[in-house]
Design an enzyme around this catalytic site. Structure first.
Site, PDB file in Angstrom:
ATOM      1  N   GLY A 107       0.618   3.585 -12.871  1.00  0.00           N
ATOM      2  CA  GLY A 107       1.166   4.886 -13.264  1.00  0.00           C
ATOM      3  C   GLY A 107       2.649   5.041 -13.023  1.00  0.00           C
ATOM      4  O   GLY A 107       3.418   5.246 -13.947  1.00  0.00           O
ATOM      5  N   SER A 108       3.068   4.952 -11.764  1.00  0.00           N
ATOM      6  CA  SER A 108       4.479   5.226 -11.505  1.00  0.00           C
ATOM      7  C   SER A 108       5.322   3.970 -11.718  1.00  0.00           C
ATOM      8  O   SER A 108       4.883   2.856 -11.459  1.00  0.00           O
ATOM      9  CB  SER A 108       4.666   5.745 -10.080  1.00  0.00           C
ATOM     10  OG  SER A 108       4.185   4.819  -9.152  1.00  0.00           O
TER      11      SER A 108
ATOM     12  N   GLU B 101      -7.227  -2.093  -5.095  1.00  0.00           N
ATOM     13  CA  GLU B 101      -6.370  -3.067  -4.421  1.00  0.00           C
ATOM     14  C   GLU B 101      -7.200  -4.320  -4.174  1.00  0.00           C
ATOM     15  O   GLU B 101      -8.351  -4.238  -3.771  1.00  0.00           O
ATOM     16  CB  GLU B 101      -5.936  -2.459  -3.088  1.00  0.00           C
ATOM     17  CG  GLU B 101      -4.906  -3.258  -2.373  1.00  0.00           C
ATOM     18  CD  GLU B 101      -4.457  -2.533  -1.106  1.00  0.00           C
ATOM     19  OE1 GLU B 101      -4.013  -1.376  -1.209  1.00  0.00           O
ATOM     20  OE2 GLU B 101      -4.581  -3.133  -0.044  1.00  0.00           O
TER      21      GLU B 101
ATOM     22  N   GLU C 104      14.852  16.518  12.937  1.00  0.00           N
ATOM     23  CA  GLU C 104      15.976  15.864  13.618  1.00  0.00           C
ATOM     24  C   GLU C 104      15.624  14.440  14.032  1.00  0.00           C
ATOM     25  O   GLU C 104      16.478  13.548  14.034  1.00  0.00           O
ATOM     26  CB  GLU C 104      16.385  16.665  14.860  1.00  0.00           C
ATOM     27  CG  GLU C 104      17.055  18.001  14.566  1.00  0.00           C
ATOM     28  CD  GLU C 104      16.049  19.125  14.312  1.00  0.00           C
ATOM     29  OE1 GLU C 104      14.832  18.856  14.160  1.00  0.00           O
ATOM     30  OE2 GLU C 104      16.494  20.291  14.240  1.00  0.00           O
ATOM     31  N   LEU C 105      14.362  14.225  14.406  1.00  0.00           N
ATOM     32  CA  LEU C 105      13.983  12.882  14.860  1.00  0.00           C
ATOM     33  C   LEU C 105      14.061  11.885  13.717  1.00  0.00           C
ATOM     34  O   LEU C 105      14.526  10.759  13.880  1.00  0.00           O
ATOM     35  CB  LEU C 105      12.567  12.908  15.456  1.00  0.00           C
ATOM     36  CG  LEU C 105      12.115  11.578  16.062  1.00  0.00           C
ATOM     37  CD1 LEU C 105      13.038  11.151  17.202  1.00  0.00           C
ATOM     38  CD2 LEU C 105      10.674  11.652  16.552  1.00  0.00           C
ATOM     39  N   LYS C 106      13.617  12.316  12.538  1.00  0.00           N
ATOM     40  CA  LYS C 106      13.689  11.447  11.358  1.00  0.00           C
ATOM     41  C   LYS C 106      15.144  11.027  11.112  1.00  0.00           C
ATOM     42  O   LYS C 106      15.447   9.853  10.937  1.00  0.00           O
ATOM     43  CB  LYS C 106      13.133  12.199  10.150  1.00  0.00           C
ATOM     44  CG  LYS C 106      13.307  11.477   8.829  1.00  0.00           C
ATOM     45  CD  LYS C 106      12.988  12.416   7.663  1.00  0.00           C
ATOM     46  CE  LYS C 106      13.158  11.724   6.334  1.00  0.00           C
ATOM     47  NZ  LYS C 106      12.142  10.692   6.082  1.00  0.00           N
TER      48      LYS C 106
ATOM     49  N   GLU D 190       5.795   8.511 -14.577  1.00  0.00           N
ATOM     50  CA  GLU D 190       5.808   9.583 -13.571  1.00  0.00           C
ATOM     51  C   GLU D 190       7.187   9.882 -12.956  1.00  0.00           C
ATOM     52  O   GLU D 190       7.271  10.232 -11.778  1.00  0.00           O
ATOM     53  CB  GLU D 190       4.805   9.271 -12.428  1.00  0.00           C
ATOM     54  CG  GLU D 190       3.395   9.030 -12.925  1.00  0.00           C
ATOM     55  CD  GLU D 190       2.402   8.655 -11.810  1.00  0.00           C
ATOM     56  OE1 GLU D 190       2.608   9.084 -10.659  1.00  0.00           O
ATOM     57  OE2 GLU D 190       1.430   7.946 -12.114  1.00  0.00           O
TER      58      GLU D 190
ATOM     59  N   HIS E  22       2.959  -3.737  -2.171  1.00  0.00           N
ATOM     60  CA  HIS E  22       3.480  -3.263  -0.882  1.00  0.00           C
ATOM     61  C   HIS E  22       4.557  -4.192  -0.342  1.00  0.00           C
ATOM     62  O   HIS E  22       5.131  -3.934   0.700  1.00  0.00           O
ATOM     63  CB  HIS E  22       2.339  -3.103   0.115  1.00  0.00           C
ATOM     64  CG  HIS E  22       1.344  -2.076  -0.348  1.00  0.00           C
ATOM     65  ND1 HIS E  22       0.184  -2.417  -0.996  1.00  0.00           N
ATOM     66  CD2 HIS E  22       1.370  -0.725  -0.328  1.00  0.00           C
ATOM     67  CE1 HIS E  22      -0.465  -1.317  -1.322  1.00  0.00           C
ATOM     68  NE2 HIS E  22       0.229  -0.278  -0.932  1.00  0.00           N
TER      69      HIS E  22
ATOM     70  N   HIS F 261      -8.189   5.287  -9.980  1.00  0.00           N
ATOM     71  CA  HIS F 261      -7.492   4.308  -9.140  1.00  0.00           C
ATOM     72  C   HIS F 261      -7.747   4.633  -7.677  1.00  0.00           C
ATOM     73  O   HIS F 261      -7.654   5.784  -7.257  1.00  0.00           O
ATOM     74  CB  HIS F 261      -5.992   4.329  -9.437  1.00  0.00           C
ATOM     75  CG  HIS F 261      -5.202   3.575  -8.424  1.00  0.00           C
ATOM     76  ND1 HIS F 261      -5.289   2.211  -8.277  1.00  0.00           N
ATOM     77  CD2 HIS F 261      -4.331   3.997  -7.466  1.00  0.00           C
ATOM     78  CE1 HIS F 261      -4.502   1.824  -7.290  1.00  0.00           C
ATOM     79  NE2 HIS F 261      -3.917   2.889  -6.782  1.00  0.00           N
TER      80      HIS F 261
HETATM   81  N1  GLN Z   1      -0.592   7.039 -10.318  1.00  0.00           N
HETATM   82  C1  GLN Z   1      -0.092   6.949  -8.981  1.00  0.00           C
HETATM   83  C2  GLN Z   1       1.118   6.020  -8.964  1.00  0.00           C
HETATM   84  O1  GLN Z   1       1.130   5.075  -9.653  1.00  0.00           O
HETATM   85  C3  GLN Z   1      -1.121   6.444  -8.039  1.00  0.00           C
HETATM   86  C4  GLN Z   1      -0.606   6.321  -6.643  1.00  0.00           C
HETATM   87  C5  GLN Z   1      -1.664   6.215  -5.596  1.00  0.00           C
HETATM   88  O2  GLN Z   1      -2.816   6.040  -5.913  1.00  0.00           O
HETATM   89  N2  GLN Z   1      -1.310   6.311  -4.356  1.00  0.00           N
HETATM   90  O3  GLN Z   1       2.025   6.219  -8.203  1.00  0.00           O
HETATM   91 ZN    ZN Z   2      -2.791   3.110  -5.119  1.00  0.00          ZN
END
Ligand code: GLN
Ligand code: ZN
Length: 749
Positions: free
Chosen positions: A428-429, A661, A21-23, A480, A690, A637
């Protein structure tokens, strides 16, 4: 006013509500569909429900101020007046200033978000400088105390303690240590304590989990001094210092020396606390709050063992109360909402609501031995054991975790893949669009059948492959689209894992996750990802990376078994992934990425425990990945660039290529890798995913120039910082176009 602590307590309780509910309310407020009054009404109702639940379960020491709109560390920042100037000057209401710190506004990025010790909860990092003006602002704690009192419930307000608050903080300027402000901050806590006492508060809880990590003698001395000072405050509630997540070490005698009235010890994750307590000598009337019920995992407590531990504590201290080992924030709300779990499994589980009953029962048992215990659990069902997996595990040798020398592999891979220097790829995604999420929801509701869903996903894979070809990437991914979550996806496909319907746990702010439960031996009944990868590869002549989540990350984001060493569970997962790798190879996949973003997160808090962890963590990764042929390229990764104490472990993973990163740290991480002699492929992210910002081509070229100065072009990969699933297509296309152009420019020069 009663001065006894009570017999039973919890250190905190989930605040998201039984149905998140809070979300819903907080996100509606952010979206502007409800106002602050409506939000506060929901919040007040959620708090009342929690207090009543705790009281009706006959818990006799009930916490308050464990509710939060976003994060308890941020609440404490507000309570001590440490709101950074960059937010206070925005001129927003109190509530909107709070959310601005949590989420950022156009003009100001949010406070940094970081892991709360070794949990999956994230807190907002306080920003403290030499001139941060501390001032007592106990309004929230007072209001919640008053609200509970109206229900006839006298509560114990909870705040993060001053030492831990500063240990978790980040300096506003280089060379400054926030911890140097402890004396100033303690005076503000002294004021808060007096305000609480004036309002009728009998006990306050100050959380100091910062001391279950390795601390210097000076930091421990400062802790003793802080609580000595707080103990001397003339008008104050009794002070309960709560610690959790591990062993207090030398901080234990230091706290017992100070004039606090109660000390909480985690006797689940910190079994050594008991010995330290015994060695500390007479406890001079202090209450020991014994954390006997695991607040960080979902198994029922072995009540007989807990009573035996608790009895040992009663011999050492005059007053003993029973509690959870840490706040119940880290477990789902109520097991009774799970109607579809195998009864053999649910009979072994306890969520927050069930853990209260355990605490109450243990409190009674320790007080007068009258509690009637339920019968002990029967042994785990035989079908949870997997004969073949156990035989395989027992037969493992060092050779099962070793590949050929890198130089040989690199040659074989280059011969097969013929990649240009500075090869380009992604993590990947690709974006999880509204259509993809809608399709998954329709599948769940039965509106869409499996075949219809698969058609949609295949169309998406094709679109993503074509786009990457068009953009000119060298190593492609399938994107993905079929994965809800990188751990949940595998949990749903492996034996030994269960998923819950409502087992939500707060991860940060309004974001909740539903970790799977690993309850039995892990086995892979069928390939998990091969169909998607094979299909994607069939569409293109360029290599498509197979995409797996690594064993350490799967464990880190699940509730794990406690009946066998974590290392064994990790190896079981690794064997399943090893078989998946073999099947991917057989399907014609030449590059396989095994993500381990959680490798550093689950690093034990104490240095002495880290070596053992890293050994099994690295071993499991190698077991998962070392079965492949020399000319199959293994990528990994990691979602961070500050490697610190794990840098050697990252090298030891022995992946052919590691993407990390790096864009925010301006490639500095490459120097760290060079310093330890890392000599395999590396892909320092040149695009900070990000943020929605599209980096200019020149920026990426600049980043790459810095990188080629340290890493030869043959081993340097060009990729974003992380997966693209939270981004939108326009920025993804534009940024990837710039990324490919940057790689080409450097190849030409
Ligand atoms: N393969 C994942 C993606 O690309 C890796 C995500 C992650 O490391 N948090 O979403
Ligand atoms: Zn990552």
């Amino acid at each position: 006013m009663s001065t006894a602590f009570g017999q039973s307590t919890v250190l905190g309780y989930p605040r998201i509500g039984p149905n998140r509910e809070l979300k819903t309310a907080v996100e509606a407020y952010w979206a502007g569909t409800i106002d602050a009054t409506a939000l506060e009404q929901t919040a007040a109702a959620l708090r009342s429900d929690v207090w009543r639940t705790l009281r009706d379960a006959q818990l006799d020491a009930i916490p308050s101020n464990t509710f939060s709109y976003y994060d308890q560390v941020l609440d404490t920042v507000v309570a001590v007046g440490a709101v950074p100037e960059r937010f206070s000057r925005l001129g927003l209401s109190q509530l909107d200033t709070y959310f601005a710190m949590a989420r950022g506004v156009d003009a100001e990025p949010a406070l940094e978000l970081t892991k709360w010790f070794a949990t999956n909860y994230h807190y907002l990092v306080p920003e403290i400088g030499p001139r941060t003006g501390f001032v007592a602002n106990p309004d929230k704690a007072l209001r919640e105390f008053a609200q509970a009192r109206q229900l006839g419930i006298v509560t114990r307000p909870v705040l993060v303690g001053p030492a831990t608050l500063l240990l978790l903080a980040k300096a506003t300027e280089p060379g400054f240590d926030p911890f140097d402000r402890l004396d100033d901050l303690v005076e503000v806590y002294a004021d808060i304590l007096t305000s609480l006492a004036d309002a009728g508060v009998a006990w306050v809880q100050l959380d100091e989990p910062g001391y279950v990590s390795d601390r210097t003698p000076a930091q421990i001395e400062a802790l003793r001094a802080a609580y000595t000072r707080l103990g001397q405050v003339a008008r104050r509630p009794r002070i309960f210092v709560a610690t959790y997540f591990g062993e207090l070490g030398d901080a234990l005698p230091a706290l017992l020396d100070s004039p606090i009235e109660a000390l909480g010890l985690d006797l689940v994750a910190g079994s050594g606390n008991l010995g330290r307590l015994a060695a500390a000598g007479p406890l001079r009337g202090k209450t020991i709050v014994a954390g006997l019920v695991d607040g960080h995992n979902i198994w029922r407590t072995d009540l007989r063992a807990a009573i035996s531990t608790g009895t040992t504590v009663t011999r050492l201290a005059d007053h003993v109360a029973v509690s959870t080992s840490c706040s119940l924030l880290h477990v789902p709300v109520d097991l009774s909402a799970e109607t579809r779990l195998d009864p053999q499994l649910s009979g072994r589980l306890a969520f927050a609501r069930q853990k209260i009953d355990e605490v109450v029962l243990l409190g009674r048992a320790l007080r007068d031995g009258t509690a009637v215990l339920p019968p002990p659990l029967p042994p785990a069902p035989g079908q949870w054991r997997h004969h073949d997996v156990r035989v395989r595990l027992a037969g493992l040798t060092a050779g099962d975790r070793r590949r050929s020398p890198y130089a040989e592999r690199a040659l074989a891979q280059q011969a097969r893949l013929s990649l240009p220097p500075l090869p380009t790829t992604t993590i990947g995604s690709f974006p999880q669009t509204a259509e993809l999420r809608a399709a998954r929801a329709e599948l769940r509701r039965g509106v869409l059948d499996e075949a219809g869903y698969a058609d949609l996903m295949r169309a998406e894979v094709e679109r993503v492959v074509r786009m990457q070809e068009r953009l000119g990437l060298d190593v492609l991914v399938h994107g993905e689209p079929e994965r809800n979550d990188m751990v949940q996806y595998f949990g749903e496909r492996l034996d030994g894992f269960a998923s819950t319907d409502h087992g939500w746990v707060q991860s940060y702010g309004s974001r909740c996750v539903r970790p799977p439960v690993i309850y039995g031996d892990v086995a892979r009944p069928a390939p998990m990802t091969v169909g998607w990868s094979r299909y994607a590869q069939s569409l293109t002549s360029r290599p498509v990376k197979g995409m797996l989540t690594g064993p350490v990350t799967i464990l880190a984001w699940s509730f794990v078994r406690t009946d066998q060493p974590l290392a064994d569970t990790a190896d079981q997962v690794a064997l399943a992934l090893r078989d998946e790798c073999a099947d991917l190879e057989a399907a014609g996949i030449t590059v396989i990425q095994v993500d381990e973003p959680a490798l550093r997160e689950t690093l034990p808090l104490r240095g002495v425990d880290q070596k053992v962890y890293l050994e099994w963590a690295v071993g499991a990764f190698r077991l998962a990945t070392s079965g492949v042929a020399d000319d199959t390229q293994v990528h990994t990764h990691l979602c961070y660039s500050e490697f610190g104490e794990v840098i050697d472990a990252i090298d030891a993973l022995d992946a052919d290529v590691t993407s990390i990163e790096a864009s925010r740290s301006k490639m500095e991480v490459l120097d760290d890798l060079a310093a330890i002699g890392y000599h395999r492929g590396v892909g320092p992210g040149i695009w900070d995913i990000h943020s929605p910002r599209v980096p200019a081509p020149g920026e990426m070229v600049e980043a790459l120039r810095r990188a080629v100065a340290v890493v030869p072009a043959q081993r340097l990969w060009v990729n974003p910082d992380c997966g693209l699933k939270t981004r939108g297509y326009p920025e993804v296309e534009a940024s990837l176009r710039h990324l490919v152009a940057a790689a080409r420019e450097l190849r030409g020069s």
